[in-house]
Design an enzyme around this catalytic site. Structure first.
Site, PDB file in Angstrom:
ATOM      1  N   CYS A  29      -0.537  10.305  -3.964  1.00 18.57           N
ATOM      2  CA  CYS A  29      -0.016  10.764  -3.268  1.00 18.57           C
ATOM      3  C   CYS A  29       0.892  12.174  -3.885  1.00 18.57           C
ATOM      4  O   CYS A  29       1.470  12.131  -4.273  1.00 18.57           O
ATOM      5  CB  CYS A  29       1.208  10.607  -2.392  1.00 18.57           C
ATOM      6  SG  CYS A  29       2.201  12.030  -1.184  1.00 18.57           S
ATOM      7  N   CYS A  32     -11.498  10.914   4.919  1.00 20.88           N
ATOM      8  CA  CYS A  32     -11.903  12.554   4.764  1.00 20.88           C
ATOM      9  C   CYS A  32      -9.993  13.159   4.466  1.00 20.88           C
ATOM     10  O   CYS A  32     -10.105  13.154   5.037  1.00 20.88           O
ATOM     11  CB  CYS A  32     -12.511  13.432   5.553  1.00 20.88           C
ATOM     12  SG  CYS A  32     -12.667  14.516   5.660  1.00 20.88           S
ATOM     13  N   CYS A  42       4.334  12.144  -3.452  1.00 18.02           N
ATOM     14  CA  CYS A  42       5.361  11.302  -3.613  1.00 18.02           C
ATOM     15  C   CYS A  42       4.621   9.791  -4.655  1.00 18.02           C
ATOM     16  O   CYS A  42       5.418   9.311  -4.734  1.00 18.02           O
ATOM     17  CB  CYS A  42       5.828  10.217  -2.453  1.00 18.02           C
ATOM     18  SG  CYS A  42       4.960   9.358  -1.690  1.00 18.02           S
ATOM     19  N   CYS A 102       0.623   9.359   4.549  1.00 17.07           N
ATOM     20  CA  CYS A 102       1.229   9.140   3.437  1.00 17.07           C
ATOM     21  C   CYS A 102       1.484   7.909   3.898  1.00 17.07           C
ATOM     22  O   CYS A 102       2.651   7.717   4.730  1.00 17.07           O
ATOM     23  CB  CYS A 102       1.485   9.756   2.340  1.00 17.07           C
ATOM     24  SG  CYS A 102       2.424   8.991   1.279  1.00 17.07           S
ATOM     25  N   CYS A 152       5.353   8.887   2.722  1.00 16.16           N
ATOM     26  CA  CYS A 152       6.446   9.936   2.505  1.00 16.16           C
ATOM     27  C   CYS A 152       5.511  10.447   3.775  1.00 16.16           C
ATOM     28  O   CYS A 152       6.752  11.404   4.626  1.00 16.16           O
ATOM     29  CB  CYS A 152       6.060  11.024   1.805  1.00 16.16           C
ATOM     30  SG  CYS A 152       4.568  11.469   1.259  1.00 16.16           S
TER      31      CYS A 152
HETATM   32 FE    FE Z   1       3.173  10.244  -0.159  1.00 21.36          FE
END
Ligand code: FE
Length: 139
Positions: A47, A119, A50, A96, A99
């Site tokens: 991510c 995607c 984070c 995610c 976060c």
């Molecule tokens: Fe994240």
């Protein structure tokens, strides 16, 4: 998993305008513009907000859509999903799990055996080359 929860102002400070628009405002990068379309470097996609590991490069495939696509996340707890009916479409949003940043959507038209197509937006992820440390972003 310990969540990373930051204020909107803090996210705005930490992220680029493009990252912020996708991760925090549920935006979508234009097809074929993302830096990971066509990329096959070994490693892990994490991510961009984070550092949470999301997808292994080995699960990436060429979907022809113009967005980086994956068959499955690194583990069952890496991402969260929720129904998204914006723009008059019934889609499943992918976030995610650490976060709550918006990553993209998942569709049931991927290759076997999972048949899932995650995607993703390139700008919502960073690529960590194989062998390099996966460092989480802390508060
Ligand atoms: Fe994240």
């Amino acid at each position: 998993m310990k969540k990373l929860a930051l204020s909107d102002a803090e996210w705005k400070k930490r992220l680029s305008p493009e990252e912020y628009a996708v991760l925090r405002k549920h935006g979508t990068e234009r097809a074929w513009t993302g830096c990971f379309v066509g990329s096959h470097e070994p490693g892990t996609y994490v991510c961009a907000g984070c550092g949470n590991p999301l997808f292994e490069a080995g699960s990436k495939f060429e979907s022809g859509t113009g967005w980086p696509s994956f068959t499955e996340p690194v583990g069952p707890d890496a991402v969260a999903t929720r129904e998204d009916t914006s723009y008059g479409m019934a889609r499943t949003e992918v976030l995610c799990a650490r976060c709550d940043g918006h990553l993209g959507h998942v569709f049931p038209d991927g290759p076997p055996p999972t048949r899932t197509r995650y995607c993703m937006n390139s700008v919502a992820m960073r690529h960590v080359p194989k062998g390099e440390p996966l460092d989480l972003v802390e508060e």
